[in-house]
Design an enzyme around this catalytic site. Structure first.
Site, PDB file in Angstrom:
ATOM      1  CB  SER A   1      -0.617   0.063   0.997  1.00  0.00           C
ATOM      2  OG  SER A   1      -1.698  -0.540   1.273  1.00  0.00           O
TER       3      SER A   1
ATOM      4  NE  ARG B   1      -2.538   4.323   0.411  1.00  0.00           N
ATOM      5  CZ  ARG B   1      -2.918   3.439   0.482  1.00  0.00           C
ATOM      6  NH1 ARG B   1      -2.686   2.603  -0.492  1.00  0.00           N
ATOM      7  NH2 ARG B   1      -4.513   3.272   0.200  1.00  0.00           N
TER       8      ARG B   1
ATOM      9  N   GLY C   1      -5.957  -3.997  -7.940  1.00  0.00           N
ATOM     10  CA  GLY C   1      -7.356  -2.646  -7.670  1.00  0.00           C
ATOM     11  C   GLY C   1      -7.068  -1.615  -7.257  1.00  0.00           C
TER      12      GLY C   1
ATOM     13  CB  SER D   1     -13.180   0.715   0.426  1.00  0.00           C
ATOM     14  OG  SER D   1     -11.915   1.254  -0.678  1.00  0.00           O
TER      15      SER D   1
ATOM     16  CD  GLN E   1      -7.933  -1.121  -3.196  1.00  0.00           C
ATOM     17  OE1 GLN E   1      -9.268  -1.352  -4.200  1.00  0.00           O
ATOM     18  NE2 GLN E   1      -7.255  -2.041  -3.082  1.00  0.00           N
TER      19      GLN E   1
ATOM     20  CG  ASP F   1      -5.337  -6.484   1.881  1.00  0.00           C
ATOM     21  OD1 ASP F   1      -6.417  -7.377   1.611  1.00  0.00           O
ATOM     22  OD2 ASP F   1      -5.041  -5.659   1.990  1.00  0.00           O
TER      23      ASP F   1
ATOM     24  CE  LYS G   1     -10.491  -6.958   0.117  1.00  0.00           C
ATOM     25  NZ  LYS G   1     -10.136  -5.327   0.114  1.00  0.00           N
TER      26      LYS G   1
ATOM     27  NE  ARG H   1      -7.887 -13.078  -0.883  1.00  0.00           N
ATOM     28  CZ  ARG H   1      -7.215 -11.401  -0.969  1.00  0.00           C
ATOM     29  NH1 ARG H   1      -7.502 -10.560  -0.423  1.00  0.00           N
ATOM     30  NH2 ARG H   1      -6.293 -11.584  -1.774  1.00  0.00           N
TER      31      ARG H   1
ATOM     32  NE  ARG I   1      -3.231  -9.808   0.447  1.00  0.00           N
ATOM     33  CZ  ARG I   1      -2.077  -9.316   0.123  1.00  0.00           C
ATOM     34  NH1 ARG I   1      -1.162 -10.051   1.085  1.00  0.00           N
ATOM     35  NH2 ARG I   1      -2.273  -8.082   0.746  1.00  0.00           N
TER      36      ARG I   1
HETATM   37  C1  S3P Z   1      -5.930  -1.475   0.127  1.00  0.00           C
HETATM   38  C2  S3P Z   1      -6.745  -1.532   0.272  1.00  0.00           C
HETATM   39  C3  S3P Z   1      -7.592  -2.216   0.859  1.00  0.00           C
HETATM   40  C4  S3P Z   1      -7.140  -3.877   0.604  1.00  0.00           C
HETATM   41  C5  S3P Z   1      -5.522  -4.505  -0.723  1.00  0.00           C
HETATM   42  C6  S3P Z   1      -5.034  -2.465  -0.643  1.00  0.00           C
HETATM   43  C7  S3P Z   1      -5.179  -0.021  -0.184  1.00  0.00           C
HETATM   44  O1  S3P Z   1      -8.608  -2.586  -0.347  1.00  0.00           O
HETATM   45  O2  S3P Z   1      -7.733  -4.609   0.631  1.00  0.00           O
HETATM   46  O3  S3P Z   1      -5.372  -4.605  -1.098  1.00  0.00           O
HETATM   47  O4  S3P Z   1      -3.175  -0.008  -0.342  1.00  0.00           O
HETATM   48  O5  S3P Z   1      -5.535   1.155  -0.211  1.00  0.00           O
HETATM   49  P1  S3P Z   1     -10.077  -2.120  -0.161  1.00  0.00           P
HETATM   50  O6  S3P Z   1      -9.806  -0.412  -0.030  1.00  0.00           O
HETATM   51  O7  S3P Z   1     -11.178  -2.456  -1.152  1.00  0.00           O
HETATM   52  O8  S3P Z   1     -10.343  -2.719   1.221  1.00  0.00           O
END
Ligand code: S3P
Length: 441
Positions: free
Chosen positions: A22, A26, A94, A167, A169, A319, A346, A350, A394
């Site tokens: 993550s 970023r 994602g 979320s 994300q 995760d 995911k 999962r 995973r």
């Molecule tokens: C992530 C947020 C999560 C996580 C993903 C990484 C991120 O997803 O499952 O592996 O880096 O912001 P969601 O925002 O869909 O929960």
């Protein structure tokens, strides 16, 4: 060919956690937008993150590898992004695709987003809906999926948005779009999700306000702020550390030290959950990186008891359910996971993938729309199964960890996706004494 993890008696040693996925995404995105040249050390060089780097470069940033896990990024700054000449391919990611949609939304450019079969089946409406409200335009595949084309607009309209699902994300996508809005964008989270964007944006000079509301938070960002180039050291990934932890905990003789793990309450749910189950875990503070605390974590062989995973821990271990399920299968008694329907969307479904992984290895498990109940074996699981990974990194790593301590070897149908998040997985597991080998079908 498939890969088989053979049972071993001992899992022990010292491993430095790979860079957090993550934070790596970023660091590349914020550096790519900033004024000046940023340096990143400890970047996770997994496929997902490399695709984010390629996308930022296609959008106008200069992204260069300076050495192992060392990168420099000359950001676009006030010059702004350019329309990429080709589609942006996000592979399996994602995070990369959803965050960069928030970036593109605020510029007068168009970009086509594509991904692999798994990413193309995942819902994008969760970011399309609020970004459209802010003024971006989309042409998406049926049901709001990739491939899609986004046409941005500068400035965007600020919004006040409460995402229907927990979320990070979605939150991070809207924070990035919010930087390009005329006014203040407000995101209200009913459950707190990982807050790396908020922390790292501050490191790059932006003001982000966060007001806790108990279980959730109200996050605000003013438009018109520019980011300044930084030196970022990426902290170690607790999600990757969880696989090493599990290997030690379920082992007959386990003792593993994982160095430089990011310690953040929005990410440590897995360690809190297995501690509730009786796992012996030690932690020692060792410093700071990218606005995050770093700890060295130790894990030992531990007899586990099943538990009901507290609802409020779910977002902070979203995760980690595949590897939690493996530990629960070795535990004595029942482990209950509910309120986790997000697991269905995911990298694979999962819930279904975990249920199948356990059943094929002789573990009793009941499936629900939003979770599962596992009947622990109170010791080594029977094993002997071939696990379908559904191209999910995973699931693959969890099944291979299960094999290290099962009664019989555990195989997986594919390991290719492991490189999206943990390219050094096999090297690290071998250092700890695991026996994972390629086998003919
Ligand atoms: C992530 C947020 C999560 C996580 C993903 C990484 C991120 O997803 O499952 O592996 O880096 O912001 P969601 O925002 O869909 O929960």
């Amino acid at each position: 060919m498939f890969w088989t993890s053979h049972p071993v008696d001992k899992i022990s040693g010292i491993v430095t956690a790979p860079g957090d996925k993550s934070c790596s995404h970023r660091a590349l995105i914020f550096s790519g937008l900033a004024d000046g040249t940023s340096k990143i050390s400890g970047l996770l060089e997994g496929e997902d993150v490399l695709n984010t780097g390629r996308a930022m470069s296609a959008l106008g940033a200069t992204v260069d590898r300076a050495g192992t896990n060392q990168w420099t990024v000359k950001g676009v700054g006030t010059a702004g992004l350019v329309s990429p000449s080709d589609s942006l391919d996000f592979g399996n990611s994602g995070t990369g695709s959803r965050l960069i949609m928030g970036v593109v939304a605020g510029y007068n450019i168009s970009a086509n987003f594509t991904g692999d079969a798994s990413l193309s089946s995942r819902p994008m409406a969760r970011v399309i809906t609020p970004l459209k409200e802010m003024g971006a335009q989309f042409e998406a595949t049926d049901g709001g999926r990739l491939p899609l084309t986004i046409t941005g607009r500068n400035p965007l309209k600020p919004i006040n948005y409460c995402p229907p699902q927990a979320s990070a994300q979605v939150k991070s996508c809207l924070l990035l779009a919010g930087l390009r809005a005329e006014g203040t964008t407000v995101i209200t989270e009913n459950s707190t999700t990982r807050d790396h964007s908020e922390r790292m944006l501050r490191g790059f000079g932006a003001t982000v306000s966060v007001q806790s509301t108990g279980e959730g938070a109200i996050v605000k960002i003013d438009g018109g702020q520019s980011l300044q180039a930084q030196e970022t050291s990426v902290p170690g990934d607790p999600s990757s550390a969880a696989f090493l932890a599990a290997a030690a905990i379920i082992s007959n003789q386990g003792g593993v030290l994982v160095e430089n793990v990011m310690s953040n309450p929005t990410r440590d749910g897995i360690f809190r959950a297995v501690a509730l189950m009786g796992a012996k875990i030690g932690a020692e503070e060792v410093g700071l990186a990218a606005g995050e605390r770093l700890i060295n974590m130790s894990f030992e062989t531990s007899p586990l008891s099943g538990c009901t995973v507290p609802r409020n821990l779910v977002p902070s271990m979203i995760d980690e359910f595949p590897i939690l399920a493996v530990m629960a299968a070795f535990a004595d008694g029942e482990t209950i996971v509910r309120d986790a329907a997000e697991l269905r969307v995911k990298e694979s479904d999962r819930i279904s993938a975990v249920v199948k992984m356990l059943r094929v290895n002789g573990v009793e498990v009941e499936e629900f729309e939003d979770g599962f109940i596992i009947q622990g074996c109170g010791g080594p699981v029977p094993g002997g199964g071939l696990v379908e990974t559904h191209h999910d990194h995973r699931i693959a790593m969890s099944a291979l960890i299960m094999g290290t301590a099962a009664q019989r070897p555990v195989s997986v149908d594919d390991i290719a996706m492991i490189s999206t998040s943990y390219p050094d997985f096999f090297e690290h597991m071998q250092m700890l004494g695991a026996d994972m080998r390629q086998t003919a079908r």
